[in-house]
Structure formats: C-alpha cells, structure tokens
Design a protein around this motif. Sequence first.
Motif, PDB file in Angstrom:
ATOM      1  N   PRO A 171       0.786  -1.186  -0.548  1.00 42.34           N
ATOM      2  CA  PRO A 171      -0.223   0.008   0.639  1.00 42.34           C
ATOM      3  C   PRO A 171       0.625   2.083   0.079  1.00 42.34           C
ATOM      4  O   PRO A 171       0.491   2.632  -0.834  1.00 42.34           O
ATOM      5  N   GLN A 172       1.714   1.388   0.948  1.00 38.78           N
ATOM      6  CA  GLN A 172       2.962   2.372   0.618  1.00 38.78           C
ATOM      7  C   GLN A 172       4.093   2.749   0.090  1.00 38.78           C
ATOM      8  O   GLN A 172       5.043   2.864   0.872  1.00 38.78           O
ATOM      9  N   VAL A 173       3.708   2.274  -1.088  1.00 34.81           N
ATOM     10  CA  VAL A 173       4.972   2.239  -1.662  1.00 34.81           C
ATOM     11  C   VAL A 173       5.335   3.899  -2.655  1.00 34.81           C
ATOM     12  O   VAL A 173       4.847   3.921  -3.637  1.00 34.81           O
ATOM     13  N   THR A 174       6.672   4.881  -2.448  1.00 27.78           N
ATOM     14  CA  THR A 174       6.208   5.723  -2.877  1.00 27.78           C
ATOM     15  C   THR A 174       7.546   6.116  -3.778  1.00 27.78           C
ATOM     16  O   THR A 174       7.605   7.633  -4.711  1.00 27.78           O
ATOM     17  N   ARG A 233      12.195   2.157  -2.848  1.00 27.06           N
ATOM     18  CA  ARG A 233      12.027   1.756  -1.679  1.00 27.06           C
ATOM     19  C   ARG A 233      10.870   0.039  -1.610  1.00 27.06           C
ATOM     20  O   ARG A 233      11.274  -0.519  -1.020  1.00 27.06           O
ATOM     21  N   ASP A 285      11.286  -3.555  -0.761  1.00 25.97           N
ATOM     22  CA  ASP A 285      10.915  -4.673  -0.251  1.00 25.97           C
ATOM     23  C   ASP A 285      10.645  -5.549  -0.808  1.00 25.97           C
ATOM     24  O   ASP A 285      10.292  -6.944  -0.466  1.00 25.97           O
ATOM     25  N   ASP A 291      -1.127  -0.360  -4.450  1.00 23.13           N
ATOM     26  CA  ASP A 291      -2.019   0.486  -4.816  1.00 23.13           C
ATOM     27  C   ASP A 291      -1.441   1.527  -5.234  1.00 23.13           C
ATOM     28  O   ASP A 291      -2.504   2.108  -5.700  1.00 23.13           O
ATOM     29  N   ARG A 292      -1.059   2.536  -5.163  1.00 22.26           N
ATOM     30  CA  ARG A 292      -0.257   3.839  -5.464  1.00 22.26           C
ATOM     31  C   ARG A 292       0.514   3.633  -6.521  1.00 22.26           C
ATOM     32  O   ARG A 292       1.873   3.204  -7.027  1.00 22.26           O
TER      33      ARG A 292
END
Length: 154
Positions: free
Chosen positions: A16-19, A23, A27, A83-84
């Motif tokens: 959900p929070q990969v920017t 990163r 992961d 997610d993004r």
Amino acid sequence: MQLSTILKPAAVRALPQVTSRKRLFQDIAALGRQVYGLDEGRTLDALQERESLGPTGVGNGVALPHARLHQLKDVAGVFVKLDRPLDFDAVDRQPVDLVFALFAPDDSGVDHLKALALVSRTLRDADLRAKLRANSDPAALHAILTSGPGMKAA
C-alpha cells in the motif's frame, strides 16, 4: 516451466505505501529474503544495477525487474501489486502498479530468458491485468497469475 514453479504463494503481496522505485526494490529484496532465503543486500544491489542499465517498465502498468544472483539454484519470482502506481520510465510513459521481479542463477542460461518471456507473455493479457488490479488478496493474486491457459513456457 510454469509460473507456479517460479512463484511461491508467499512471494505475492499487495503493497500500500510504496513511494519510490528504491523503496519498491527494498521491499522486493526483503520478500526475496523471507521466501527464498536470498541475501537482501545483494538482491537490492542486483535489482538497482540492472535498472541502471535501462528501466524495466514494459508498458500497460507492468514492470519486470530482474537480476542474476549466484546464490540461487532455480529461477524464482516475486509479484507485488502497488496500491499507488509509480513512475517507472516505462516505454509507454504510464505509471506501474503490477511488478513481477524475476531472479535467476548466474548460470541459468536459457532458463532465465524462458522465464522472462513467460512472465512477459502472461502479463500482456489485458483481462489478466484487470483481474490482478481488482484484487488485493495475495492468495487470489497468486491464483490469477498461475492458473489458466498460456501460463507455461515453451
């Protein structure tokens, strides 16, 4: 060769929070350590080194980062759904939300190429991509990727 032999169910995640790409690669390297016992630092370095040669975003929101690792005996994969979407310098300039990382032994020869072709061919299917994007459950994502026609390498 089948996707089910390359991709273990535990190697599939929704993140959900990969920017950033860095990163994401961190992961993926951590997941490679957890599932396949890969050295996390070497895996991260190998992914970044390969990406520095040219982006692995292949279009349609898909990226296929890959690397050779001496510690492996067989080709192994990690699949993550973001997610993004991330900018990946893809050939079609579209951001990436489906990432299949492929790892191969240094001496894998044609098996690495067959696996890469299999994953590429699988993720070229628009219906399959739509099903992946409609799910976040790792078991469902694994089932979508590993079942159905065309999931075998020549």
